[in-house]
Design an enzyme around this catalytic site. Sequence first.
Site, PDB file in Angstrom:
ATOM      1  N   GLU A  13      60.613  -2.167   9.923  1.00  0.00           N
ATOM      2  CA  GLU A  13      61.922  -2.702   9.574  1.00  0.00           C
ATOM      3  C   GLU A  13      62.616  -1.704   8.658  1.00  0.00           C
ATOM      4  O   GLU A  13      61.963  -0.907   7.970  1.00  0.00           O
ATOM      5  CB  GLU A  13      61.810  -4.067   8.874  1.00  0.00           C
ATOM      6  CG  GLU A  13      61.362  -5.216   9.768  1.00  0.00           C
ATOM      7  CD  GLU A  13      62.388  -5.597  10.837  1.00  0.00           C
ATOM      8  OE1 GLU A  13      63.446  -4.919  10.932  1.00  0.00           O
ATOM      9  OE2 GLU A  13      62.127  -6.545  11.587  1.00  0.00           O
TER      10      GLU A  13
ATOM     11  N   CYS B  62      63.064  -7.592  15.253  1.00  0.00           N
ATOM     12  CA  CYS B  62      61.895  -6.742  15.517  1.00  0.00           C
ATOM     13  C   CYS B  62      62.316  -5.758  16.587  1.00  0.00           C
ATOM     14  O   CYS B  62      62.437  -6.114  17.755  1.00  0.00           O
ATOM     15  CB  CYS B  62      60.702  -7.576  15.974  1.00  0.00           C
ATOM     16  SG  CYS B  62      59.245  -6.587  16.381  1.00  0.00           S
TER      17      CYS B  62
END
Length: 252
Positions: A111, A2
């Site tokens: 992402e 993340c």
Amino acid sequence: MCGRFTLTAAPEAIAAMFRLGSIDPFPPRYNIAPSQPILIVIGGADERPDTGLRQRSAMLVRWGLIPGWVKDLKGFPLLFNARSETVAEKNAFRAALRYRRCLVPASGFYEWRRRGEAKPQPYFLTSRGEAAFAFAGIEETWLSPDGSEIDTAAILTKPASGALASIHERMPVVIHSDDHDAWLNCREIDPAAAMTLARRLGGDVFEAVPVSDRVNSVANIGPDIQEAVAGEAPLAESPQPQGEDGAQFRLF
């Protein structure tokens, strides 16, 4: 992993969702990056007499944990993620997991999908039907040699599942709202029990939308970076098993 996330829910909504008595106003943030300040929620030791629930409070910390034993930051890596599989074993994270677990409010995260030599395609991921959710975090206050203190935190990650697995091999750990109290209760819930909470939610709770590569730059902080791009369809569910048991304002 993340490496970028958002917090765009209204402060009042975050205060209600995380049972915070009050919270300072903050602007919506669409592209939060490591080393920037992030909002975290911590649990207190005392219970509120009116509800019997443990006190909670919010604070701003640097996204990038600095272990207490670090003497010199020069050359020390930016620890903004911690692998849930090994967090209890690593010297950098072990004490924080045992004594200083926290929640990191978020509205979504990004992402990047890599396919061969093609340019990575960023995706914006949000929780289905929810304005905000909580990453599992760990917090540490670092005391510098000059006596100043820096509050820091890292976000836990785990192997990706659901549709998210076709984008990236890792995903942030999300703590279910029913488990917030247990995750924050470092006095009575040990690391082994706490880590069972980290396995409850899989990648199937997220909806993925392809977005522009403008998100790659931390200088781009407006809501337009979340707009879907043409030519890339949102991901379908993965067939693998689902679920499991003006930069932005800176402080550092």
